[in-house]
Design a protein around this motif. Sequence first.
Motif, short mmCIF file in Angstrom:
data_model
loop_
_atom_site.label_atom_id
_atom_site.label_comp_id
_atom_site.label_asym_id
_atom_site.label_seq_id
_atom_site.Cartn_x
_atom_site.Cartn_y
_atom_site.Cartn_z
N MET A 188 38.56 32.60 38.19
CA MET A 188 37.36 31.86 38.58
C MET A 188 36.47 31.58 37.36
O MET A 188 36.00 30.46 37.17
N GLU A 189 36.29 32.57 36.52
CA GLU A 189 35.44 32.40 35.34
C GLU A 189 36.10 31.46 34.33
O GLU A 189 35.42 30.67 33.69
N ALA A 190 37.41 31.51 34.21
CA ALA A 190 38.11 30.61 33.30
C ALA A 190 38.03 29.17 33.80
O ALA A 190 37.91 28.23 33.00
N SER A 191 38.06 28.99 35.11
CA SER A 191 37.97 27.63 35.64
C SER A 191 36.56 27.06 35.48
O SER A 191 36.39 25.85 35.39
N LYS A 192 35.56 27.93 35.44
CA LYS A 192 34.19 27.47 35.23
C LYS A 192 33.94 27.05 33.78
O LYS A 192 33.08 26.21 33.53
N ALA A 193 34.67 27.67 32.85
CA ALA A 193 34.45 27.41 31.43
C ALA A 193 34.89 25.98 31.10
O ALA A 193 36.05 25.63 31.28
N GLN A 194 33.95 25.18 30.65
CA GLN A 194 34.23 23.78 30.35
C GLN A 194 34.45 23.53 28.85
O GLN A 194 35.21 22.67 28.48
N SER A 195 33.77 24.27 28.02
CA SER A 195 33.85 24.05 26.58
C SER A 195 34.50 25.25 25.90
O SER A 195 34.55 26.34 26.45
#
Length: 187
Positions: free
Chosen positions: A103-110
């Motif tokens: 979930m946290e990796a999918s939120k990371a955009q940059s």
Amino acid sequence: MSYIVFLALLLLITLLGCYWMVESNRRKAIEAEKKRFNQRVKEINNDFKDKLIDFSESKIIRPKNISRLSMITSNYFVVQAHNEENLTYLEYISDLLLNTIIMEASKAQSPEQIDQLADRLQYFIAELPYNGIEYNKAFYQESLPSLIEVIKYQPPADLQDDQPPAQSTQASDDFTPENQLSELSKA
């Protein structure tokens, strides 16, 4: 009389044979249950390690940390009973950790956000116990869930405090020079 002795002996042999077969089937059932249990534990450990390798390939965690993270599932039964309830909790806690990272990796955009996630994971890893015996029930029930929360992104305090500055600007608008003069003239 010899017939009675013969029938009693035959009955005793039959009962002994039945007992032996029932006991043999019970042992086989227990052994099959142990194999099923161990197979589920093995599947959980392998799935967990596979996901960690995937995270390593996507540069979320460092390859050297895979073994340290895999200790979470591999040391679960070091000091805990081998029962269905504990196995279910192992599945739950490993899924919770993996899903949080996903979930946290999918939120990371940059790349900057991915680096921040990697830093949070590094802190998480640093807080894990080093000895197998320290992976006890208290660790899994209390410490690990709160450590998993560390992985989740928390917005900086500056962004959370948007409300008070907005209120203070309204209050400062009320005290413009014109409003101050009108307030003084009323007094």
